[in-house]
Design a protein around this motif. Structure first.
Motif, PDB file in Angstrom:
ATOM      1  N   ARG A 204      16.607 -64.748  11.809  1.00  0.00           N
ATOM      2  CA  ARG A 204      17.440 -65.709  11.078  1.00  0.00           C
ATOM      3  C   ARG A 204      17.284 -65.583   9.563  1.00  0.00           C
ATOM      4  O   ARG A 204      17.802 -66.427   8.818  1.00  0.00           O
ATOM      5  CB  ARG A 204      17.113 -67.137  11.504  1.00  0.00           C
ATOM      6  N   ALA A 205      16.589 -64.589   9.109  1.00  0.00           N
ATOM      7  CA  ALA A 205      16.431 -64.401   7.665  1.00  0.00           C
ATOM      8  C   ALA A 205      17.791 -64.196   7.007  1.00  0.00           C
ATOM      9  O   ALA A 205      18.677 -63.535   7.558  1.00  0.00           O
ATOM     10  CB  ALA A 205      15.515 -63.218   7.385  1.00  0.00           C
ATOM     11  N   VAL A 206      17.955 -64.780   5.847  1.00  0.00           N
ATOM     12  CA  VAL A 206      19.157 -64.601   5.031  1.00  0.00           C
ATOM     13  C   VAL A 206      18.717 -63.954   3.728  1.00  0.00           C
ATOM     14  O   VAL A 206      17.949 -64.547   2.959  1.00  0.00           O
ATOM     15  CB  VAL A 206      19.853 -65.949   4.754  1.00  0.00           C
ATOM     16  N   LEU A 207      19.163 -62.738   3.499  1.00  0.00           N
ATOM     17  CA  LEU A 207      18.806 -62.022   2.285  1.00  0.00           C
ATOM     18  C   LEU A 207      19.884 -62.259   1.234  1.00  0.00           C
ATOM     19  O   LEU A 207      21.072 -62.049   1.490  1.00  0.00           O
ATOM     20  CB  LEU A 207      18.664 -60.521   2.556  1.00  0.00           C
ATOM     21  N   VAL A 208      19.469 -62.708   0.075  1.00  0.00           N
ATOM     22  CA  VAL A 208      20.397 -63.044  -0.998  1.00  0.00           C
ATOM     23  C   VAL A 208      20.248 -62.017  -2.113  1.00  0.00           C
ATOM     24  O   VAL A 208      19.175 -61.883  -2.714  1.00  0.00           O
ATOM     25  CB  VAL A 208      20.120 -64.458  -1.543  1.00  0.00           C
ATOM     26  N   GLU A 209      21.311 -61.280  -2.358  1.00  0.00           N
ATOM     27  CA  GLU A 209      21.332 -60.276  -3.421  1.00  0.00           C
ATOM     28  C   GLU A 209      20.207 -59.254  -3.243  1.00  0.00           C
ATOM     29  O   GLU A 209      19.559 -58.837  -4.221  1.00  0.00           O
ATOM     30  CB  GLU A 209      21.240 -60.951  -4.790  1.00  0.00           C
ATOM     31  N   ALA A 210      19.939 -58.881  -2.007  1.00  0.00           N
ATOM     32  CA  ALA A 210      18.910 -57.871  -1.739  1.00  0.00           C
ATOM     33  C   ALA A 210      19.485 -56.476  -1.962  1.00  0.00           C
ATOM     34  O   ALA A 210      20.673 -56.227  -1.723  1.00  0.00           O
ATOM     35  CB  ALA A 210      18.402 -58.012  -0.308  1.00  0.00           C
ATOM     36  N   SER A 211      18.621 -55.556  -2.408  1.00  0.00           N
ATOM     37  CA  SER A 211      19.058 -54.180  -2.635  1.00  0.00           C
ATOM     38  C   SER A 211      19.185 -53.449  -1.301  1.00  0.00           C
ATOM     39  O   SER A 211      18.643 -53.873  -0.268  1.00  0.00           O
ATOM     40  CB  SER A 211      18.053 -53.457  -3.532  1.00  0.00           C
TER      41      SER A 211
END
Length: 359
Positions: A204-211
């Protein structure tokens, strides 16, 4: 005044088959409208949540499992997630698997876990306690749940979440929190969760602006433990689905409103006919000293016994259910009061017109 109010009620009861039918239909439509509106309000929060995620270039995951039991999250994958959460480029949640093997955990209150300060920035209107670790209970959780121990932390006192607090999950949509205990954890607590909780936190992780390199590393390290995560960009995958849900919910509301409008038109026609037949009665009351206020109270009883009295107790009962239904019921109660006021004013105008014609 009470006599005038009762007189208006008797005037409606003389035509009880028609009035009872109209009142029953109005009450039924109002209750159904409350349920549909509650769903619309929840979906509207989901739409707002989806908009925020799209604006921030969020990436979410669809999990696939390599075995029957919980996946063994490799240390590297957990470390990657902890680092991104700590650097405010990710957040995560555990919604379904918090101590599922302990039915008495938190006094039996369903519990969810959140981790990451980015969550509040991304999910509109969700006001979590700060600083982590801390605990909050939903508006419908009546009593404190006592001490709760999890991931090396002991949670004693709990703050209360605002009513209708909702978490937005990109795959599930809006998740109401009114009946849940919410534990806000620091990222360092994630490695100390049990295997099922850790697995759900990973998926359920939400990555925000991840490369791209961070995303590839996270997916590859998770797959090494048997948890296969398929990334999806919210800006690409979600708009059509969320818009479709909202349009469908809105169509139900519009349909019910249109049907209610037809019923009210039928009631207005009955009111007009009744006032025409009763014009002599109103004229006699005028000659015997009845003022405009007395006429107004009489018409309020006539209109209110059909439009206001039947739906309000039912809507009050729906409101007691709590959660999104409570908000839906309140909005419909306000709406039906406005309709009553409008029909009452219209009936007063009609009665004045009949009185002038009678002269």
């Amino acid at each position: 005044m009470l006599g005038d109010l009762w007189g208006g009620i008797r005037m409606a009861l003389r035509r009880w088959p028609t009035m009872l039918s109209l009142a029953a239909v109005i009450a039924l439509v109002c209750v159904v409208l409350a349920f549909v509106l509650a769903d619309v309000l929840v979906q509207f929060k989901a739409l707002r949540g989806g908009h925020e995620l799209r604006e921030r270039g969020a990436v979410v995951f669809k999990p696939y499992y390599g075995g029957t039991g919980p996946a063994a999250a490799p240390e590297q994958a957990v470390s990657d997630l902890v680092g991104m959460v700590r650097d405010e480029r990710a957040y995560t949640a555990v919604l379904n698997n918090v101590r599922v093997d302990e039915p008495g955990f938190a006094g039996g209150v369903p519990t969810v876990l959140f981790s990451g300060s980015e969550l509040e920035k991304t999910v509109p209107g969700l006001e979590l306690c700060d600083p982590a670790p801390c605990a909050m209970r939903g508006a419908e959780v009546a009593q404190p749940v006592g001490k709760v121990e999890l991931a090396g932390h002991t949670f004693g006192s709990t703050e209360r979440l605002p009513g209708s607090a909702t978490y937005f999950d990109a795959n599930f949509g809006a998740v109401p929190l009114d009946e849940r205990l919410v534990l806000n954890l620091p990222p360092s607590s994630l490695p100390r969760l049990n295997s099922m909780e850790r697995e759900e936190a990973m998926s359920r992780a939400v990555l925000v602006e991840a490369s791209d390199s961070e995303l590839d590393s996270y997916v590859a390290s998770s797959a090494a433990g048997g948890l296969y995560l398929v990334p999806g960009h919210v800006a690409v995958d979600q708009p059509q689905r969320l818009s479709g849900i909202m349009v469908m919910s809105a169509m139900y509301v519009v349909g019910l409103m249109a049907f209610l409008g037809l019923v009210l038109v039928a009631f207005a026609a009955t009111v007009r006919q009744t006032l025409h037949r009763q014009r002599a009665v109103f004229a006699i009351r005028r000659t015997h000293g009845a003022g405009r206020s007395h006429i107004a109270v009489r018409l309020a009883g006539f209109v209110g016994i059909v439009v206001l009295v039947p739906p309000l107790p039912l809507l009050a009962g729906v409101r007691l259910v709590g959660g999104p239904l409570s908000s839906g019921a309140v909005w419909v109660m306000a709406f039906i009061v406005v309709i009553f006021a409008g029909l009452w004013a219209w009936a007063m105008k009609q009665q004045s017109g009949h009185e002038l014609k009678g002269r």
